[in-house]
Design a protein around this motif. Structure first.
Motif, PDB file in Angstrom:
ATOM      1  N   GLY A 127      32.002  37.617  39.237  1.00  0.00           N
ATOM      2  CA  GLY A 127      32.459  37.332  40.639  1.00  0.00           C
ATOM      3  C   GLY A 127      33.036  36.000  40.732  1.00  0.00           C
ATOM      4  O   GLY A 127      32.965  35.640  42.016  1.00  0.00           O
ATOM      5  N   PHE A 128      32.994  35.393  39.702  1.00  0.00           N
ATOM      6  CA  PHE A 128      33.923  34.007  39.743  1.00  0.00           C
ATOM      7  C   PHE A 128      35.243  34.329  39.815  1.00  0.00           C
ATOM      8  O   PHE A 128      35.990  35.149  39.629  1.00  0.00           O
ATOM      9  N   ARG A 146      32.065  30.706  42.300  1.00  0.00           N
ATOM     10  CA  ARG A 146      31.611  31.769  42.953  1.00  0.00           C
ATOM     11  C   ARG A 146      30.523  31.401  43.822  1.00  0.00           C
ATOM     12  O   ARG A 146      29.763  30.480  43.776  1.00  0.00           O
TER      13      ARG A 146
END
Length: 171
Positions: A127-128, A146
């Motif tokens: 999710g970065f 993130r």
């Protein structure tokens, strides 16, 4: 994940000096630096843990969560023979989940060389997103971020697969 101990000294020194592991972390450590590592205390501080196998407690890498850049930063490294098996993903998810519950930070960052396709792919799957590019240690890096409030990927989902770029090789 567990705190490091004296029994981890050899593996920690190898992790900090192995040319394959160090390929994307600034290169090989010179002889004098290696000697200093071997003679000094481990120097492990808050936010740094050993990654060890559950079945026999063998150290396979390390993971860090600290504020060296003034922001909460995640970093990890595995010994070459343990890359690509999902241990980095599993460890990152566990530590990010802990940070969500225990820390007040809203955002966590990670830095990776642009050439380290495998790490960049994993961070994106976690999710970065890219905040910016920068140059450090004579090479191009990505600063990724993130939100700690966003849901984490399910651990059952394979985050590293055979389709991911291969690990570095000895030159």
């Amino acid at each position: 994940m567990r705190p490091p101990g004296d029994a981890d000294r050899t593996a920690l020194i190898r992790l900090m000096t192995d040319p394959v592991t160090r390929e994307y972390l600034g290169g090989a450590v010179d002889y004098a630096s290696r000697q200093a590592l071997e003679l000094s205390p481990l120097g492990i501080t808050w936010g740094r843990w050993v990654l060890a196998l559950a079945e026999d407690d063998t150290m396979i890498g390390s993971i860090t969560l600290d504020y060296d850049r003034g922001e909460l930063e995640l970093s990890y490294a595995l010994l070459p023979e343990w890359t690509g098996l999902g241990y980095a993903a599993e460890s990152c998810i566990a530590l990010l989940d802990w940070a969500r519950r225990e820390l007040e930070d809203e955002v966590v960052i990670a830095i990776s060389q642009t050439r380290n396709k495998r790490s960049v792919a994993l961070l994106r799957k976690l999710g970065f997103t890219v905040r910016k590019g920068l140059e450090e240690f004579g090479t191009q890096q990505l600063l990724l971020e993130r939100s700690l409030r966003e849901p984490l990927p399910a651990q059952e989902a394979p985050l590293q697969t055979a389709e991911d770029p291969p690990p570095p090789t000895r030159r």
